[in-house]
Design a protein around this motif. Structure first.
Motif, PDB file in Angstrom:
ATOM      1  N   SER A  54       0.844  -1.191   0.000  1.00  0.00           N
ATOM      2  CA  SER A  54       0.000   0.000   0.000  1.00  0.00           C
ATOM      3  C   SER A  54       0.881   1.243   0.000  1.00  0.00           C
ATOM      4  N   LYS A  55       0.269   2.390  -0.261  1.00  0.00           N
ATOM      5  CA  LYS A  55       0.997   3.648  -0.118  1.00  0.00           C
ATOM      6  C   LYS A  55       1.358   3.860   1.351  1.00  0.00           C
ATOM      7  N   TYR A  56       2.432   4.594   1.566  1.00  0.00           N
ATOM      8  CA  TYR A  56       2.944   4.894   2.904  1.00  0.00           C
ATOM      9  C   TYR A  56       3.345   3.614   3.639  1.00  0.00           C
ATOM     10  N   THR A  57       3.961   2.708   2.883  1.00  0.00           N
ATOM     11  CA  THR A  57       4.459   1.453   3.434  1.00  0.00           C
ATOM     12  C   THR A  57       5.910   1.267   3.004  1.00  0.00           C
ATOM     13  N   ALA A  91      -2.444   6.542  10.896  1.00  0.00           N
ATOM     14  CA  ALA A  91      -1.614   7.424  10.083  1.00  0.00           C
ATOM     15  C   ALA A  91      -0.889   8.436  10.965  1.00  0.00           C
ATOM     16  N   ASN A  92       0.423   8.456  10.854  1.00  0.00           N
ATOM     17  CA  ASN A  92       1.234   9.430  11.577  1.00  0.00           C
ATOM     18  C   ASN A  92       1.818  10.387  10.539  1.00  0.00           C
ATOM     19  N   GLU A  95       5.409  11.675  10.955  1.00  0.00           N
ATOM     20  CA  GLU A  95       6.414  10.697  10.550  1.00  0.00           C
ATOM     21  C   GLU A  95       6.514  10.633   9.025  1.00  0.00           C
ATOM     22  N   ARG A  96       5.370  10.630   8.352  1.00  0.00           N
ATOM     23  CA  ARG A  96       5.376  10.601   6.890  1.00  0.00           C
ATOM     24  C   ARG A  96       6.080  11.826   6.329  1.00  0.00           C
ATOM     25  N   HIS A  97       5.818  12.981   6.911  1.00  0.00           N
ATOM     26  CA  HIS A  97       6.451  14.222   6.458  1.00  0.00           C
ATOM     27  C   HIS A  97       7.967  14.134   6.598  1.00  0.00           C
ATOM     28  N   SER A  98       8.436  13.602   7.719  1.00  0.00           N
ATOM     29  CA  SER A  98       9.882  13.520   7.942  1.00  0.00           C
ATOM     30  C   SER A  98      10.546  12.563   6.957  1.00  0.00           C
ATOM     31  N   ILE A  99       9.827  11.517   6.545  1.00  0.00           N
ATOM     32  CA  ILE A  99      10.379  10.566   5.575  1.00  0.00           C
ATOM     33  C   ILE A  99      10.411  11.180   4.181  1.00  0.00           C
TER      34      ILE A  99
END
Length: 201
Positions: A54-57, A91-92, A95-99
């Motif tokens: 999935s997305k964001y994986t 959903a965090n 965390e997604r933004h930092s990645i």
């Protein structure tokens, strides 16, 4: 030569039909150092269930530079090597933004991004419009290209010493229906210039 990379999936396109590969999905994401990578070709529906990401994986996959594609981010995945890491249940976005924005920042001027693409071949980036002016939906051809479908039908009729006709037909089966619409955004960049962009479906 293949090497294993850890990829954070951000983009999965709508399936397209190919004479060479049947049904394909283009996938893009970022590596642990924040750089972009494109995985192609990926016959997504034919992956084993536990490999369907999935997305964001995060996934681990062995990849080799795709020499048939001039874009520097493009790599060919070794499909059996795909390992999908467990996705967080909630959903965090911090965390997604930092990645996503590790070692890179979003572009706000499209002319600057186009110039970079012409200079070094960059084809993946984050762009942040100053203003979204509209969203457009247009009708397009409702059926897949008949020449491509005929080529796939011909391949599905070929016999193999190792596969039954049913297995071959399944291998070259495409998505049942084509989405008969084209979608696009109209937006302004930080210089006040307006552009129209069709996102990957």
């Amino acid at each position: 030569m293949y090497e294993t990379k850890r990829v954070y999936i951000l983009v999965k396109t709508y399936p397209t039909v190919s004479k060479s590969y049947s049904e394909l999905v283009c996938t893009a994401g970022v590596l642990e150092d924040g750089s972009w990578i494109r995985l192609y070709p990926v016959p997504f529906r034919k992956l084993d269930f536990e490999q369907k990401y999935s997305k964001y994986t995060w996934i681990e996959v062995a990849v080799a530079r795709n020499t048939s594609d001039f874009r520097p981010e493009s790599y060919r995945p070794d499909l059996p090597s795909i390992i999908v890491e467990q996705r967080p249940k909630t959903a965090n976005w911090d965390e997604r933004h930092s990645i996503i924005f590790k070692n890179q920042k979003p572009y706000t001027n499209l002319s600057e991004l186009i110039a970079k693409a012409k200079n070094d071949g960059t084809s993946l980036a984050v762009f942040k419009p100053t203003k979204v002016l509209g969203f457009k939906i247009e009708e397009v051809e409702r059926n897949w290209d008949p020449d491509t479908l005929e080529a796939l039908n011909a391949l599905s009729r070929q016999l193999s010493f190792f596969k039954t006709p049913e297995e071959i037909e399944e291998e070259y089966k495409v998505v049942p229906k084509k989405v008969p619409y084209k979608f696009s955004y109209e937006f302004e960049d930080d210089a006040g210039r307006s552009f129209q962009y069709s996102p990957l479906r």
